[in-house]
Write a protein that holds these residues in place. Sequence first.
Motif, PDB file in Angstrom:
ATOM      1  N   ASN A 124       0.831  -1.203   0.000  1.00 33.80           N
ATOM      2  CA  ASN A 124       0.000   0.000   0.000  1.00 33.80           C
ATOM      3  C   ASN A 124       0.863   1.249   0.000  1.00 33.80           C
ATOM      4  O   ASN A 124       1.865   1.302   0.695  1.00 33.80           O
ATOM      5  CB  ASN A 124      -0.874   0.040   1.256  1.00 33.80           C
ATOM      6  CG  ASN A 124      -2.020  -0.930   1.142  1.00 33.80           C
ATOM      7  OD1 ASN A 124      -2.427  -1.301   0.040  1.00 33.80           O
ATOM      8  ND2 ASN A 124      -2.518  -1.360   2.283  1.00 33.80           N
ATOM      9  N   TYR A 155       6.680  -6.558   1.088  1.00 30.06           N
ATOM     10  CA  TYR A 155       5.350  -6.249   1.605  1.00 30.06           C
ATOM     11  C   TYR A 155       5.338  -6.052   3.108  1.00 30.06           C
ATOM     12  O   TYR A 155       4.626  -5.210   3.639  1.00 30.06           O
ATOM     13  CB  TYR A 155       4.359  -7.367   1.239  1.00 30.06           C
ATOM     14  CG  TYR A 155       3.618  -7.097  -0.034  1.00 30.06           C
ATOM     15  CD1 TYR A 155       4.274  -7.148  -1.255  1.00 30.06           C
ATOM     16  CD2 TYR A 155       2.273  -6.783  -0.019  1.00 30.06           C
ATOM     17  CE1 TYR A 155       3.608  -6.891  -2.422  1.00 30.06           C
ATOM     18  CE2 TYR A 155       1.593  -6.523  -1.197  1.00 30.06           C
ATOM     19  CZ  TYR A 155       2.263  -6.578  -2.403  1.00 30.06           C
ATOM     20  OH  TYR A 155       1.607  -6.322  -3.545  1.00 30.06           O
ATOM     21  N   PHE A 156       6.109  -6.861   3.798  1.00 32.83           N
ATOM     22  CA  PHE A 156       6.033  -6.801   5.263  1.00 32.83           C
ATOM     23  C   PHE A 156       7.166  -6.012   5.886  1.00 32.83           C
ATOM     24  O   PHE A 156       7.395  -6.084   7.078  1.00 32.83           O
ATOM     25  CB  PHE A 156       5.953  -8.210   5.849  1.00 32.83           C
ATOM     26  CG  PHE A 156       4.607  -8.840   5.587  1.00 32.83           C
ATOM     27  CD1 PHE A 156       3.576  -8.668   6.494  1.00 32.83           C
ATOM     28  CD2 PHE A 156       4.378  -9.546   4.435  1.00 32.83           C
ATOM     29  CE1 PHE A 156       2.333  -9.221   6.246  1.00 32.83           C
ATOM     30  CE2 PHE A 156       3.136 -10.102   4.181  1.00 32.83           C
ATOM     31  CZ  PHE A 156       2.101  -9.946   5.082  1.00 32.83           C
ATOM     32  N   GLY A 157       7.833  -5.275   5.048  1.00 34.85           N
ATOM     33  CA  GLY A 157       8.801  -4.338   5.589  1.00 34.85           C
ATOM     34  C   GLY A 157      10.072  -4.962   6.124  1.00 34.85           C
ATOM     35  O   GLY A 157      10.811  -4.332   6.856  1.00 34.85           O
ATOM     36  N   LYS A 158      10.285  -6.244   5.802  1.00 32.77           N
ATOM     37  CA  LYS A 158      11.560  -6.830   6.227  1.00 32.77           C
ATOM     38  C   LYS A 158      12.575  -6.475   5.158  1.00 32.77           C
ATOM     39  O   LYS A 158      12.577  -7.021   4.069  1.00 32.77           O
ATOM     40  CB  LYS A 158      11.439  -8.354   6.323  1.00 32.77           C
ATOM     41  CG  LYS A 158      10.693  -8.835   7.539  1.00 32.77           C
ATOM     42  CD  LYS A 158      10.638 -10.353   7.487  1.00 32.77           C
ATOM     43  CE  LYS A 158       9.926 -10.929   8.692  1.00 32.77           C
ATOM     44  NZ  LYS A 158       9.600 -12.349   8.461  1.00 32.77           N
ATOM     45  N   ILE A 215       9.240 -10.827  -2.405  1.00 37.93           N
ATOM     46  CA  ILE A 215       8.043  -9.989  -2.388  1.00 37.93           C
ATOM     47  C   ILE A 215       7.464  -9.890  -0.985  1.00 37.93           C
ATOM     48  O   ILE A 215       7.107  -8.810  -0.512  1.00 37.93           O
ATOM     49  CB  ILE A 215       6.956 -10.566  -3.320  1.00 37.93           C
ATOM     50  CG1 ILE A 215       7.423 -10.498  -4.763  1.00 37.93           C
ATOM     51  CG2 ILE A 215       5.674  -9.753  -3.162  1.00 37.93           C
ATOM     52  CD1 ILE A 215       6.339 -10.772  -5.747  1.00 37.93           C
ATOM     53  N   VAL A 216       7.405 -11.041  -0.311  1.00 38.58           N
ATOM     54  CA  VAL A 216       6.860 -11.039   1.047  1.00 38.58           C
ATOM     55  C   VAL A 216       7.643 -10.062   1.904  1.00 38.58           C
ATOM     56  O   VAL A 216       7.083  -9.297   2.691  1.00 38.58           O
ATOM     57  CB  VAL A 216       6.911 -12.457   1.640  1.00 38.58           C
ATOM     58  CG1 VAL A 216       6.363 -12.467   3.061  1.00 38.58           C
ATOM     59  CG2 VAL A 216       6.137 -13.420   0.756  1.00 38.58           C
TER      60      VAL A 216
END
Lengths: 266, 326, 247, 419, 297
Positions: C45, C243-246, C239-240
């Motif tokens: 987002n 997306y999760f800011g790692k 991608i994960v």
Amino acid sequence: MEQSTVKQSAAPILDVRDISVSFGGVKPVRGVSFSIEKNTFTSIIGPNGAGKTSLFNLISGANKIDSGEIYFKGDPIHSIHAYQVAQRGLVRTFQGAKVIRRLTVVENLMMAVQGNPGDNLWGFLNPSARKRFEISTREEAMLRLEQVGLSKFANDFAGILSGGQRKLLDLSRALMTSPSMVLLDEPFAGVNPTLVEKLLEVIADLRKNNEITFLLIEHDLETVMNISERVIVMAEGKIIADGLPNSIYDNELVIDAYLGSRRKGA
Amino acid sequence: MEAFIQPGFWVFVLTMAGIYGIFALGLQIQYGVAGVMNFGHVGMMAISGYTIAVLVIKYEWSFWWAALAGVSAAALGGALLGLATLRLSGDYFAIASIAFAEITRYLILNADGVTGGTQGTLAIPNPKGFGGYTDQVDVILYWIMDRLYPIFGDETSRDMAMLSVVWPFLFLFIWISSRLQKTSWATVLRATREDDDVPASLGKNVFRFRLQALVIGSAFGGIAGVFWAVQFMLLAPEDFLRIVTFYGWMILILAGATKVKGLAIAAIFFGFLYGATRFLDFWPISELSSPERAYLRIFLIGLVLVLLMVKRPQGLFGKREEMVLE
Amino acid sequence: MSAEDSTQALLTIENLEGGYGDIKILNGVNIKVPAQSIVTIVGPNGAGKSTILKGIYGIARVTGGAVTINKAGVITNVLETKPHNLSKIGIGYVPQIDNVFPALSIDENLDVGYLDFAGKTLEEMKEDIYQRYPDLAGRIKDRAGALSGGQRQMLAMARALMSAPDVLLLDEPSAGLAPALVDQLFDELVKINQSGVTILMVEQNARRALEISDYGYVLDMGRNRHEGEGRSLANDPEIVGIYFGKK
Amino acid sequence: MKTKRGIFAVSTVVVAAAAMFASTIPAQAAAVNLKIGTIHPLTGGNADYGIGLNSAAEFGAESVTKAMKKAKIAGSCKIVAQEDDQATPALAVEAATKLVKSDKVNAIVGPLTSGSTLAAAQSVAVPNNVVMIATAASSPAVTTFADKDLLFRTYPSDAFQAKVIVKALQNSIGKKGTINIGARNDAFGTALANVLTNEWVRGGGDVGQKVLWNPENATFDSEAKLLTDKAPDAWVFVDFPDTFAKVGPALKRTGKWDPTKTFMTEAFNNEAVIQTIGVDIMAGVKGTSAISIGIKADRWKNARKKAKPNTKETFVDGSGYDATVLLCLAALHGKSVKSDSLKKSLRAVSGANGGKNIPWTKMAALVKAAAAGQAFTYQGAWTTAKFDKAGDTVGALFKVYNVEADGKITSDPKNNIRF
Amino acid sequence: MTDLIQYLFNGLVVGSIFAIAAVGISLLYSVLRLVNFAAGDFLTLGAFITYFFSVTIEINFFLAIIISMGAGMAISWFLELVLWRNLRRNKAGTLALFLVATGVALMLRPIIQYVFGTETRKFNVDILKTYDFLGARIAHTQLMVLIFGSLAIMTIALFMSKARIGKDMRAYANNPSLAAVSGVNVDRVVMATWLISGALGSLAGVFQGLVQGQFNNAMGDTLLLSFFAAVVLGTIGDAYGALAGGILLGLFMELSQLAIFFGGVPSNYKPVVAFATLVLVLLFKPEGLFGYRTRKV
């Protein structure tokens, strides 16, 4: 739905019970229930269109729920007007930060204070009380502005502020109402990292000294993970996960919600 | 030219400008502060004026109590209008408010047993047989005229006495209004002009604030009605056509919607425009017939309104963004 | 980017910068959409995915960069084309929300989308569409406002196809759709693509979208962050992380 | 005896000479310059009447001036300003203030409507002691209004008109009939309709339907239906031509309306109006109208047409002419433009004090008689004013007119009503 | 029963005029956000231009109507070019548009008076011919208005639903930004809106002149608020709604005189019926009788 590992006490400050709403053919919130403990910091995450902001609109009274109940400090608030919800100490900020462009920055803040005798039309008849109140309000407002580094804009129209500054103003304004709970709708998006740090400090301070409860919608998961005691994940109008921040990383449902589920059988 | 420089008519024009100024002050609070577009303001003036006339003539009230009742009735009219239609968005409310004023006028027109109907207030049935209602005020006006006579001699007129009453009141009301606009009450209203959600989210009952603004504005409309009633000593339904509201708006726009202090100058400006166009009889306009000059006059007033809105929508004293950000 | 590359691409976005008001969201985005392909832009987002499309349509402000469309060697500057003329140069757009005319009937929604130099008559065009969407064909007189979410999305796409576009820009087509409908939607997109329409979409449902895509771009903070072939990108663990800011 | 006769003869000559001397010399010494201002609606829905009255007033002033020049009477009678009031009272006050304060007029002709008239009189004419002759105000309130005798009118009061119409009705259908009344919903219509109702009922008659219509209505078919559902013995319509032009066809279309049983006001005593509304609608209609004794109404119309070829006439125009001429004559008569003198002289020249009849056609005789300070009865283009105590006209003679099948207006002197 | 038919008929006649005028006003509002206070004077203008050509110059009545509609279009378009376009470019708000429209009305009125005079006029049409229909009396002119009015209404309805530009207009009114991305040419829509409202204004003026039998320069202005009432009744911005709203309002105003409604509303309160209807509709169904609430986003 996965139940949380966070402890639930008998009297939560906010208790949302199975609320739903639909507009036209769309159902942004479908049977959401959760409760928030006093003086906690909870975040709601979820992909776009998950119904997070719609949920805030329902809690804050901006929109009316179709079914369910919402209790704040034990009293039902689902059938009262937005301003009444705010008067009870539950205030919100806005996604994209709404400021009143043609009021000055300090006026934006001063407007938020509760119990201003000048708000009441008849307060006009008591100028000294009004004056006294406004002087003290202005002081408080200036303090808040200093906290977020906006004091140099105090007497400028809020319309000149940048997007990030508007978010700071929005948050400061919500705090001016002396709330017991604040709903934050993406307060950090577009704010530069040093100010985010500053904001987080302010929030921490408020929690410690003023016992304010926070409920946050945020996209920047890193921030969420750092400051939240609990994370609620929404997707398609429902809560799909609720628990400690770290628990959601491994939650397949959450990952699916964000990246989309794989095709069945794929 | 000789006629043009005679002061007597201008005294009248200035008096009327003062009354229109008070009238526009009501609109200023409603629109300039609260963003409410009331196009039925003339109805409040009619309600107030007629209340006074009916109470004094028919029920033999004292003028002062009647005037108070008139202003209260106008405020009540504003409350009624607001409670019924203020939840509508801007243009809808504007249209509804015009309808309100027209309904008021038609009721006055047709309730001839009470208001004198088409015949005006002179026809109000009354025990004394004569439909005047200004006796008590006239005592004061004549007292003022007596004081003015040594200074102005034969130029002294009732209009002059009215002028010396109306303008101090206009300044008083402008002062009160500008004080009012410094309160946080007005700040909240200015916020509602841009956005309803923000003040609501801060615990402000937006509807109540707006309704209060409408009621106060209507009360100013009612006060203008009191002066109007005293000035003309006789009221008729045709005096309260919707065009009068637009004159009020014209003054407000001239002043700049948010500039309460500009109202006095704008009112004079408008009065001059309105009065001076009656003197358009110099060459080459004198070649036109008198009806043609009358058309020209209306045309010019329309033209000024249009040019004002196109070239300087912010008015003489306002800021442009006030009009742009509706 | 080489000259050869740009001749192959139907739609080229180069160094696009912009945002809303004084908020900058895009900080230099590069996307290439080859003819006949499906290209998907994903990202967390606030990454600026939708802003790209809105920039092309003048809804968001573009402050730098270029967007060009290359039809058989004729290159047109997209950013200098008025929104209502974009359909004439072969670009169709389906916004995420408010993407139908609720007061108009289904039939009329399609009529408004039709362009008379699309090569087919309005009737032929509509016949094609109704064959493709039998659900819509059954209720052509109904107001679009009465449609369900899935049907709306279908209608929105159908409306865009009425101008016989070379490239279809889709803004989160699966948003708000029930899971069963999502499958249907992506199947539909593949069919549209097979009929010769190039597709550039912005999608929330990253995995599903990438599965049917020829190529995918991952955006973060208004910049290209990662890219790759669709199916492989769908399974890319990175991608994960994004997306999760790692980081 | 002889000497007596001689003395008588000499004294007669001396007196006559003295009278002649008196009548010419002072007039030259103190030339009377009367300044008149007019207020009429020149824009808006009533502009038609206002413009007609305006030009009639101009015509009146010009006629008098011409006659004065011919008779070598010094002085002038001028319309110095013509203001527009849009038929609204507030604007009438504004206009009157301008006339009195800026143009310094000695007298005002107008306004058209009762509301405007009363407002202008109340706020301006009375406080500033300026004479005003209203041209079309018919409200009974004008009579009772406390005007310090400054407000006159050449148009008859509704109270008076109602009596005339009722008399004509009674002559036609007897005292005990049922009448339906239709009236425009304005000051003129409602007042006259009310007085009419009272008069008729007092005479022993019945009023069936009374319908007030808004002049601005889109259609009048429903109103027409109400008025014709049960046929009365007679209809009375109180209206102006511009509205009745819309009501008439609606009435006709009901098929139940009988024009020959219809009485109307003076507004329709005008062949041009009959033509405009339609002869087929109006044929058979009767009405009452004030008349001047012995002169055909057409003569004035033709004379004005010659003098003012560009103005279109309306029924009420003569009233404006008479008002202006009377003011001019009054100024000559009293040799002063002061209000007190004008007030007194207006009665002397209008016939209130008696004196021989002089018609408007003999303008030279009129100005001479006025300049000589004689009392006479001005036979106006519109009526014989004979201002009474309240300043109302109590014109002597009314005719009952009848619209013939070809649209011509005729009247039988046998039916004339005399008061 | 006869009463009912008669009032029903009268109502339909008035209603069809309201409807035609209301569509123009409604379209202008939905496309340009303009509440056209000058609409009434456009009616007057249309009637007078038709009068000029059909009575003064003596050309065919129907041809005169067409010329007058053309003139209405031309003047509307002219005003768009010199005035409204600039205001939109300056981002004028609702209030500014309100006031400018009033100013235009103030300017137009004296021009009409100056050019065409103040006298009462009538067309060369037999206003007395009547027909019997189930006991009700129907005037020739009313029948003309009813027939040509219905034709006009059907034409408008067909135009809005079948013609491309009609659909574009509705689409633009419904969702301007989507219309733009769908390839709807906004400039053409704006132009079409002015032309249609100009033509309809003239047509309604002629009809009104016909029904009244005679008309003068104050004709249109006095009807203006009734038109607004019709527009609101039928949902602001909905062309079909305006048509229906106009007819309903006409019926309502005339039928209110029937005895079953409070013993029959007196004729002099007719305008109050119109305005009260307006306020009541706004009060209880602000989206209009045919409106539907759209999703709050």
